[in-house]
Write an enzyme that holds these catalytic residues in place. Structure first.
Site, PDB file in Angstrom:
ATOM      1  N   ARG A 114      -9.709  -7.742   4.539  1.00 49.06           N
ATOM      2  CA  ARG A 114      -8.584  -7.195   5.303  1.00 49.06           C
ATOM      3  C   ARG A 114      -8.588  -5.674   5.258  1.00 49.06           C
ATOM      4  NH1 ARG A 114      -3.178  -5.529   4.023  1.00 49.06           N
ATOM      5  NH2 ARG A 114      -1.593  -6.152   5.562  1.00 49.06           N
ATOM      6  N   HIS A 117       0.217  -2.101  11.074  1.00 50.57           N
ATOM      7  CA  HIS A 117       1.332  -2.874  11.627  1.00 50.57           C
ATOM      8  C   HIS A 117       1.732  -2.446  13.033  1.00 50.57           C
ATOM      9  CE1 HIS A 117       1.646  -4.991   7.907  1.00 50.57           C
ATOM     10  NE2 HIS A 117       1.708  -3.850   7.250  1.00 50.57           N
ATOM     11  N   GLN A 161       0.836  -1.190   0.000  1.00 49.10           N
ATOM     12  CA  GLN A 161       0.000   0.000   0.000  1.00 49.10           C
ATOM     13  C   GLN A 161       0.874   1.244   0.000  1.00 49.10           C
ATOM     14  OE1 GLN A 161      -3.215  -0.485   2.665  1.00 49.10           O
ATOM     15  NE2 GLN A 161      -4.004   1.583   2.466  1.00 49.10           N
ATOM     16  N   SER A 186       3.745  -6.124   3.174  1.00 49.41           N
ATOM     17  CA  SER A 186       2.428  -5.948   3.775  1.00 49.41           C
ATOM     18  C   SER A 186       1.355  -6.621   2.921  1.00 49.41           C
ATOM     19  CB  SER A 186       2.135  -4.463   4.002  1.00 49.41           C
ATOM     20  OG  SER A 186       0.990  -4.274   4.788  1.00 49.41           O
ATOM     21  N   LEU A 187       0.457  -5.869   2.284  1.00 50.72           N
ATOM     22  CA  LEU A 187      -0.558  -6.531   1.454  1.00 50.72           C
ATOM     23  C   LEU A 187       0.093  -7.293   0.303  1.00 50.72           C
ATOM     24  CD1 LEU A 187      -1.746  -5.413  -1.573  1.00 50.72           C
ATOM     25  CD2 LEU A 187      -2.086  -3.371  -0.208  1.00 50.72           C
ATOM     26  N   GLN A 227       0.988 -10.491  11.143  1.00 50.99           N
ATOM     27  CA  GLN A 227       1.459  -9.437  10.237  1.00 50.99           C
ATOM     28  C   GLN A 227       0.635  -8.166  10.367  1.00 50.99           C
ATOM     29  OE1 GLN A 227       0.018  -8.085   6.926  1.00 50.99           O
ATOM     30  NE2 GLN A 227       1.407  -8.993   5.438  1.00 50.99           N
TER      31      GLN A 227
END
Length: 308
Positions: free
Chosen positions: A115, A197, A10, A90-91, A246
């Site tokens: 998510r 996070h 992202q 991340s994603l 995560q």
């Protein structure tokens, strides 16, 4: 040559991303069509025609970047480029797992939409913030966070040896930036809609934990290095738990890249919009080849560099 794919996260989104790749590469087009079908809305139209403001909404960002990441990787595969490992930021970790066959394409887009919405709902707009701390070591940034008195803030993304992202309550992030300035560390607020996070994402993590019970995870067909510890985990049963962690734990990207190089990877290809991961790899690793696929032109350049 040992090739690793790096999948964007992202923040890499921009209007018109992947449009020319969609038009030029049937494999890329098929990914966008799969995303549109899986979500019942036009992810492709958002990517190609959406404004920056629309793309910055987490509800839109995550499925759009996921589609862009997977489209880039699909185009590479269609030209005979086969990677021996992958990691995603991340994603982007979901893209890495989907490309490696651990999550079915029909599952990954609804999952990332869930998510995105869960993470956005975890903290009200304006309450949280994130900032990139530039020029200091991770230890210096951690020490700054420990000095903050205005609320909760912590290191969230270990991007490279001289860049660490912090996440937490907005007032605490602002105080951390001010404190860091005294140590000649530059803080830059990030254009995100939630503090990712960190512990503020715990409610989203718990929602994901329940959602994962409805998804079948398979053993990846290549090593996938996970964000929470930078290591490979091939146990399909363990992957959902790592994805839950995560959501509320730091992305250890520096460690991920270092471990990949230690395992013999010498060619790193960023798949997705922008060039953030390419830049971080260049600041972290020496003696490796760094390429990217973010559009039709960079696909051509990468294929030429690989001798295809």
């Amino acid at each position: 040559m040992k090739i690793a794919l790096m999948f964007s996260g992202q923040g890499a989104q921009f209007p018109g991303m992947m449009k020319d790749l969609y038009e030029a590469e049937p494999a890329a087009r098929a990914v966008f069509e799969a995303a549109d079908a899986a979500l019942g809305r036009s992810v492709s139209a958002l990517c190609f025609e959406g404004s920056q403001e629309e793309l910055n909404l987490t509800h839109n960002t995550q499925p759009c970047v996921l589609a862009a990441d997977l489209a880039a990787a699909a185009a590479l595969s269609a030209h005979g480029v086969e990677a021996q490992g992958a990691a995603g930021f991340s994603l982007g970790e979901y893209a890495a797992l989907a490309h490696a066959g651990s999550i079915a394409m029909s599952d990954v887009f609804p999952l990332i939409q869930f998510r995105a919405d869960s993470m956005q709902e975890a903290v009200a707009p304006g309450v949280g913030a994130m900032a990139a701390m530039l020029g200091g070591t991770p230890e210096q940034v951690e020490a700054v966070c420990a000095q903050v008195t205005e609320g909760y803030v912590t290191a969230a993304n270990y991007n490279c040896p001289t860049q660490t992202v912090i996440s937490g309550e907005a007032a605490a992030v602002e105080q951390a930036i001010a404190l860091a300035r005294e140590k000649r560390i530059r803080g830059k607020m990030l254009a995100v809609s939630a503090p990712f996070h960190c512990a503020l994402m715990e409610s989203a993590a718990r929602k994901l934990e329940s959602r994962f019970a409805e998804v079948t995870f398979s053993e990846p067909n290549m090593p996938v290095y996970m964000n929470v510890d930078g290591r490979v985990n091939a146990d399909a049963a363990a992957i959902p738990g790592l994805l839950v962690q995560q959501a509320m734990s730091p992305v250890r990207w520096t460690k991920t890249l270092e471990n990949m190089k230690a395992d013999g990877f010498d060619t790193f290809i960023e798949c997705g919009p922008g060039r953030t991961l390419s830049g971080l790899a260049g600041k972290t690793l020496e003696g490796v080849t760094i390429l990217r696929v973010g559009d039709a032109a960079t696909l051509k350049e990468t294929l030429e560099a690989l001798g295809r």
